[in-house]
Design a protein around this motif. Structure first.
Motif, short mmCIF file in Angstrom:
data_model
loop_
_atom_site.label_atom_id
_atom_site.label_comp_id
_atom_site.label_asym_id
_atom_site.label_seq_id
_atom_site.Cartn_x
_atom_site.Cartn_y
_atom_site.Cartn_z
N ASN A 220 34.78 32.53 46.93
CA ASN A 220 34.83 33.42 45.77
C ASN A 220 33.44 33.67 45.23
N LYS B 219 31.68 35.99 47.35
CA LYS B 219 32.30 37.32 47.27
C LYS B 219 31.84 38.09 46.03
N PHE B 220 31.64 37.35 44.94
CA PHE B 220 31.33 38.03 43.68
C PHE B 220 29.86 37.91 43.28
N ASP C 17 27.64 30.16 40.37
CA ASP C 17 27.02 31.30 41.06
C ASP C 17 26.22 32.12 40.08
N ILE D 9 32.74 36.71 34.63
CA ILE D 9 34.10 37.12 34.24
C ILE D 9 34.15 37.25 32.72
N VAL E 227 42.51 33.94 35.45
CA VAL E 227 42.18 33.90 36.87
C VAL E 227 42.99 32.85 37.63
N THR F 262 46.53 37.42 40.25
CA THR F 262 45.68 38.04 39.23
C THR F 262 44.28 38.27 39.79
N GLN F 263 43.90 39.53 39.76
CA GLN F 263 42.52 39.86 40.12
C GLN F 263 41.95 40.54 38.90
N VAL F 264 41.03 39.89 38.25
CA VAL F 264 40.56 40.43 36.98
C VAL F 264 39.43 41.43 37.21
N GLY G 286 40.68 40.23 47.75
CA GLY G 286 41.42 38.99 48.02
C GLY G 286 42.89 39.18 47.73
N THR G 287 43.53 38.05 47.48
CA THR G 287 44.98 38.08 47.28
C THR G 287 45.38 37.70 45.87
N GLY G 288 44.45 37.13 45.11
CA GLY G 288 44.80 36.66 43.76
C GLY G 288 45.61 35.39 43.80
N GLY H 115 44.17 32.50 45.58
CA GLY H 115 43.26 31.39 45.89
C GLY H 115 43.16 30.39 44.74
N LEU H 116 42.88 30.89 43.52
CA LEU H 116 42.70 29.97 42.39
C LEU H 116 44.00 29.28 41.98
N SER I 157 29.21 32.55 37.10
CA SER I 157 30.36 31.73 36.73
C SER I 157 30.18 30.31 37.24
P1 ADP Z 1 41.17 36.40 45.18
O1 ADP Z 1 41.70 36.05 46.51
O2 ADP Z 1 41.56 37.75 44.70
O3 ADP Z 1 39.72 36.10 45.03
P2 ADP Z 1 41.49 34.20 43.43
O4 ADP Z 1 42.72 33.58 42.83
O5 ADP Z 1 40.64 33.30 44.25
O6 ADP Z 1 41.97 35.43 44.21
O7 ADP Z 1 40.64 34.78 42.25
C1 ADP Z 1 41.26 35.58 41.26
C2 ADP Z 1 40.28 36.50 40.61
O8 ADP Z 1 39.36 35.76 39.81
C3 ADP Z 1 39.40 37.27 41.57
O9 ADP Z 1 40.05 38.42 42.06
C4 ADP Z 1 38.22 37.63 40.66
O10 ADP Z 1 38.57 38.73 39.83
C5 ADP Z 1 38.09 36.40 39.78
N1 ADP Z 1 37.06 35.47 40.31
C6 ADP Z 1 37.29 34.36 41.05
N2 ADP Z 1 36.13 33.74 41.33
C7 ADP Z 1 35.14 34.45 40.76
C8 ADP Z 1 33.72 34.33 40.69
N3 ADP Z 1 33.05 33.31 41.26
N4 ADP Z 1 33.03 35.29 40.01
C9 ADP Z 1 33.68 36.31 39.43
N5 ADP Z 1 35.02 36.48 39.45
C10 ADP Z 1 35.75 35.57 40.12
#
Ligand code: ADP
Length: 458
Positions: free
Chosen positions: A353, A356-357, A380, A385, A393, A398-400, A410-412, A414-415, A439
């Motif tokens: 993550n 990715k961000f 990172d 966020i 999150v 949830t993809q914020v 992603g799939t929303g 992972g977290l 974050s």
């Molecule tokens: P995804 O597979 O979409 O990444 P996650 O559950 O891992 O699903 O994360 C949910 C959402 O949280 C992400 O879509 C993103 O909007 C936000 N997010 C997660 N990690 C980070 C990060 N390191 N920096 C910014 N936003 C993040």
């Protein structure tokens, strides 16, 4: 006007005898109250408790019979839930319903929440609709006390005498009211408990059904998807290695078609991979939530886990020249009791993550120990966020941020999976973030507590 001494002495003796009687009666009442309180707090079967209370009341008040009723939800009828008759051959009225309509005495108690004493119950207008019953039973005086829970009438306690002119005294009335107060709470608690139990069972049933459904659907999807992806890979390889080099054409239309086929096959592969990740995540989450995950708990070293997770994610940095990975793990960390693969999964997820961000800067993986917990944090220097989105999150799917621009990466899930895994280990997970600056995702895993023999708990 003085009595002779002997007369005075006799009066005194009589008064003493009377007081002793009263005292004995009061002690008897207190004893009964004590027994009822004990029954209410120790007997867990409500029907049994109420049966005991009804009997105690008949014995205490030397009454003919006693009954306890509960009001239905519509507040239209009372159902007898316990009774006791001094003559055992009088039968059992448990389960009998008494409609409130046409029953002024009960209506009055239910509506006002106050007790009433109905003398001459066989002729009193307050018991008009049940005069035949009162006559059949030989009821003389009827006492009806409301069962009040949180200010609402939930039922009644009735006590009846069978001797002419035997009425209830104010002391007896207040005693029954005290008993009513004791048992109303117990009834309410038992009701709330069974309601909660039912709600819990329904929720658990629904959750289990959902998890089973998700697991079987995901499984059914994964099998064909694996062959779609496998064939797409073979087609891509064949096209690149054999077919496309063999098509020698200067025709721009043919060239465009070739580029398009290449691009399309690339899309099939990347979307197929995305779908596989989604299905795997759904399966993972469903399995953990359904309690079907096989956890392989063992004594682990945090630095070893971090090493494996960073090695597994090193390829993510290959194409990212402006992004570095830093690890900062303190020495001599205590061991933890955890599932190695699942913990690595959490770290890989957080590092992926972060990559990715984050456009440029550094991803830092820190591990330290505070009190009896090991704290892992992945920070990172990425997009960050918004504060209001931070708690969301960890929610499923949830993809914020702005997911409308560009396709979600992603799939929303992972977290939420990380949260389930961390919480299974007795830890916590949270995020601190500043929009535009980066974050920090942190989680804790309890350390193994060594018991110091002879010196109490460590
Ligand atoms: P995804 O597979 O979409 O990444 P996650 O559950 O891992 O699903 O994360 C949910 C959402 O949280 C992400 O879509 C993103 O909007 C936000 N997010 C997660 N990690 C980070 C990060 N390191 N920096 C910014 N936003 C993040």
């Amino acid at each position: 006007m003085t009595h002779p001494l002997s007369q005075q002495y006799r009066d005194l003796q009589e008064q003493m005898a009377q007081r002793t009687l009263e005292l004995e009666e009061r002690i008897g009442q207190l004893d009964t109250l004590n027994r009822i309180t004990q029954t209410v707090t120790t007997v867990h079967n409500l029907e049994e408790t109420l049966g005991i209370v009804a009997r105690e009341m008949v014995l205490l008040l030397k009454a003919r019979n006693s009954g306890i009723t509960l009001l239905n939800e519509e507040r239209t009828e009372l159902t007898v839930v316990a009774d006791y008759f001094s003559h055992p051959d009088e039968g059992n009225t448990v389960g009998v319903t008494i409609p409130l309509a046409g029953n002024p005495s009960s209506i009055q108690v239910v509506q006002t929440g106050r007790s009433i004493v109905v003398p001459h119950a066989q002729t009193n207008p307050l018991t008009e609709s049940i005069h035949p019953l009162m006559r059949r039973r030989g009821t003389e005086c009827l006492l009806i006390v409301p069962l009040l829970a949180r200010g609402e009438v939930i039922g009644t306690i009735g006590v009846a005498t069978g001797e002419p002119d035997r009425e209830f005294t104010p002391a007896e009335l207040s005693l029954v009211e005290t008993i009513a107060g004791q048992i109303a709470g117990a009834i309410e608690n038992a009701r709330l408990f069974s309601e909660m139990q039912r709600a819990k069972e329904t929720a658990e049933g629904a959750n289990a059904a959902k998890s089973t459904f998700l697991a079987s659907v995901s499984h059914e999807l994964r099998t064909p998807l694996t062959s779609v992806l496998g064939f797409a890979r073979i087609i891509q390889k064949r096209l690149d290695e054999r077919i496309l080099p063999a098509v020698q054409s200067d025709d721009p239309k043919t060239q465009r078609a070739i580029d398009q086929v290449r691009e399309n096959i690339g899309i099939i592969l990347s979307e197929g991979n995305r779908l596989t990740t989604l299905i795997n995540n759904v399966l993972d989450l469903a399995k953990i939530e359904a309690g079907k995950e096989d956890w392989h708990m063992q004594s682990l070293s945090a630095s070893e886990v971090v090493e494996q997770a960073t090695a597994a994610t090193s390829s993510l940095f290959e194409q990212r020249e402006r992004l570095n990975m830093i690890t900062d793990v303190v020495d001599d960390l205590p061991q933890m009791f955890a599932d190695r693969d699942r913990l690595i999964q959490v770290l890989i997820n957080l590092i992926s993550n972060a990559v990715k961000f984050t456009e440029q800067g550094a991803i830092t993986c820190r591990v330290k120990v505070v009190d009896s917990e090991i704290i892992f944090s992945i920070s990172d220097t990425g997009m960050g966020i918004v504060e209001s989105d931070q708690p969301r999150v960890f929610e499923k799917f949830t993809q914020v941020g702005d997911t409308l621009t560009g396709k979600p990466m992603g799939t929303g899930l992972g977290l939420p999976i990380c949260k389930e895994i961390v919480e299974h280990h007795g830890g916590r997970i949270w995020v601190e973030s500043v929009l535009g600056q980066g974050s920090v995702f942190s989680f804790t895993i309890p350390t193994i507590q060594l018991e110091i023999k002879g010196g109490g708990a460590a």
